[in-house]
Scaffold this motif. Structure first.
Motif, mmCIF file in Angstrom:
data_model
loop_
_atom_site.group_PDB
_atom_site.id
_atom_site.type_symbol
_atom_site.label_atom_id
_atom_site.label_comp_id
_atom_site.label_asym_id
_atom_site.label_seq_id
_atom_site.Cartn_x
_atom_site.Cartn_y
_atom_site.Cartn_z
ATOM 1 N N GLY A 178 0.814 -1.209 0.000
ATOM 2 C CA GLY A 178 0.000 0.000 0.000
ATOM 3 C C GLY A 178 0.850 1.262 0.000
ATOM 4 N N ILE A 179 1.954 1.247 0.749
ATOM 5 C CA ILE A 179 2.853 2.397 0.783
ATOM 6 C C ILE A 179 3.462 2.630 -0.598
ATOM 7 N N HIS A 180 3.853 1.537 -1.247
ATOM 8 C CA HIS A 180 4.412 1.646 -2.597
ATOM 9 C C HIS A 180 3.386 2.258 -3.552
ATOM 10 N N GLU A 181 2.128 1.829 -3.454
ATOM 11 C CA GLU A 181 1.072 2.361 -4.320
ATOM 12 C C GLU A 181 0.786 3.829 -3.986
ATOM 13 N N TYR A 182 0.903 4.171 -2.699
ATOM 14 C CA TYR A 182 0.674 5.558 -2.286
ATOM 15 C C TYR A 182 1.727 6.473 -2.904
ATOM 16 N N TYR A 183 2.982 6.049 -2.863
ATOM 17 C CA TYR A 183 4.038 6.872 -3.457
ATOM 18 C C TYR A 183 3.904 6.938 -4.975
ATOM 19 N N ALA A 184 3.380 5.896 -5.581
ATOM 20 C CA ALA A 184 3.108 5.946 -7.016
ATOM 21 C C ALA A 184 2.036 7.000 -7.308
ATOM 22 N N LEU A 185 1.060 7.126 -6.401
ATOM 23 C CA LEU A 185 0.023 8.147 -6.533
ATOM 24 C C LEU A 185 0.634 9.543 -6.384
ATOM 25 N N ILE A 186 1.570 9.690 -5.458
ATOM 26 C CA ILE A 186 2.267 10.964 -5.302
ATOM 27 C C ILE A 186 2.998 11.332 -6.594
ATOM 28 N N ASP A 187 3.616 10.325 -7.210
ATOM 29 C CA ASP A 187 4.315 10.562 -8.477
ATOM 30 C C ASP A 187 3.340 11.051 -9.558
ATOM 31 N N GLU A 188 2.130 10.504 -9.566
ATOM 32 C CA GLU A 188 1.117 10.941 -10.529
ATOM 33 C C GLU A 188 0.684 12.377 -10.246
ATOM 34 N N PHE A 189 0.583 12.708 -8.971
ATOM 35 C CA PHE A 189 0.267 14.087 -8.573
ATOM 36 C C PHE A 189 1.350 15.036 -9.090
ATOM 37 N N ASP A 190 2.609 14.653 -8.883
ATOM 38 C CA ASP A 190 3.728 15.477 -9.358
ATOM 39 C C ASP A 190 3.679 15.639 -10.874
ATOM 40 N N ALA A 191 3.368 14.548 -11.574
ATOM 41 C CA ALA A 191 3.301 14.594 -13.041
ATOM 42 C C ALA A 191 2.188 15.532 -13.503
ATOM 43 N N ALA A 192 1.063 15.525 -12.793
ATOM 44 C CA ALA A 192 -0.051 16.413 -13.137
ATOM 45 C C ALA A 192 0.336 17.872 -12.914
ATOM 46 N N ILE A 193 1.066 18.130 -11.839
ATOM 47 C CA ILE A 193 1.561 19.484 -11.570
ATOM 48 C C ILE A 193 2.497 19.925 -12.687
ATOM 49 N N ASP A 194 3.421 19.036 -13.067
ATOM 50 C CA ASP A 194 4.380 19.364 -14.128
ATOM 51 C C ASP A 194 3.664 19.714 -15.432
ATOM 52 N N ALA A 195 2.649 18.919 -15.781
ATOM 53 C CA ALA A 195 1.908 19.156 -17.025
ATOM 54 C C ALA A 195 1.160 20.491 -16.974
ATOM 55 N N ALA A 196 0.618 20.798 -15.805
ATOM 56 C CA ALA A 196 -0.147 22.036 -15.672
ATOM 57 C C ALA A 196 0.764 23.261 -15.686
ATOM 58 N N VAL A 197 1.961 23.112 -15.123
ATOM 59 C CA VAL A 197 2.905 24.224 -15.065
ATOM 60 C C VAL A 197 3.380 24.610 -16.462
ATOM 61 N N ASP A 198 3.690 23.586 -17.288
ATOM 62 C CA ASP A 198 4.108 23.808 -18.674
ATOM 63 C C ASP A 198 5.293 24.780 -18.751
ATOM 64 N N ASN A 199 6.298 24.507 -17.914
ATOM 65 C CA ASN A 199 7.511 25.330 -17.878
ATOM 66 C C ASN A 199 8.690 24.382 -17.720
ATOM 67 N N ALA A 200 9.427 24.164 -18.786
ATOM 68 C CA ALA A 200 10.488 23.159 -18.779
ATOM 69 C C ALA A 200 11.556 23.450 -17.740
ATOM 70 N N PHE A 201 11.868 24.712 -17.508
ATOM 71 C CA PHE A 201 12.907 25.058 -16.536
ATOM 72 C C PHE A 201 12.441 24.755 -15.109
#
Length: 227
Positions: free
Chosen positions: A130-153
């Protein structure tokens, strides 16, 4: 009808050595202070010295490995000072990223993530899986933030911070109470982003990072006292 099969290029020896060593460092398999000798690691990883040197050079750039005064390299330590410095940078980057995400035109991905974070407490009842799956969810959250930011730097800077953050995560893995609190804090960030409230998104991120740092330092303090 002829269909061409596209084969992916084989992984280069240097890339494989880098990936294995990086994962071992981030997962704690190679703890801080571990000496990486060229001949030893080449034989263990099944690569020649040239690709190993290339892999180690990348790890040095990442800040995960440093040269020794004698010979070879060693895995760098995460001191209290370096953790404070990392969180100082993390605060500036993540608060800005949350602000930009809340101002984004398309926030639908965050709505879907919110539903999954609501189920995070039950997820954390499943032990290490469950902890492993939770951190995978955190990674998805980070990816969503990155996509929304749309700033490569900004995304590149965040990626560097997250590399070192992965090592710190091991401190929190044994504290299910803190993980549940963190899940609730992510819900507050998500709600603010979904509502388009940039100021609240930044503030909720600030609170989350403050509590996260306090928890890490408390654990490290307890470890030092036990030692």
């Amino acid at each position: 009808m002829y269909t061409e099969t596209v084969k992916s290029a084989p992984e280069r020896a240097s890339d494989r050595a880098y990936r294995v060593l990086r994962d071992e460092i981030l997962d704690g398999v190679l703890p801080a202070g571990t000496v990486l000798l060229e001949v030893e690691q080449s034989a263990r990883l099944g690569v020649s010295r040239t690709p190993l040197r290339s892999a180690v050079a990348r790890l040095v750039t990442d800040g995960l490995v440093a040269g020794r005064s004698g010979r070879g390299f060693s895995v760098t330590a995460m001191s209290v000072e370096s953790i404070n410095d990392l969180y100082e940078l993390r605060e500036a980057l993540e608060e800005r990223a949350a602000t930009l995400a809340a101002r984004g035109a398309d926030r639908s991905a965050f709505g879907m993530l919110r539903e999954r974070f609501l189920a995070a407490p039950a997820l954390l009842d499943n032990g290490e899986t469950g902890i492993h799956e939770y951190y995978a969810l955190i990674d998805e959250f980070d990816a969503a933030i990155d996509a929304a930011v749309d700033n490569a730097f900004l995304v590149g800077a965040l990626d560097t911070v997250r590399t070192h953050l992965a090592r710190i995560r091991r401190v929190a893995r044994g504290n299910p109470v803190r993980l549940r609190q963190a899940a609730a804090e992510h819900l507050l960030i998500l709600d603010a982003i979904i509502d388009g409230d940039a100021a609240l998104a930044a503030h909720a991120t600030h609170v989350h990072l403050h509590l996260s740092l306090a928890s890490v330092l408390a654990v490290l303090g307890s470890t030092d006292q036990a030692s």
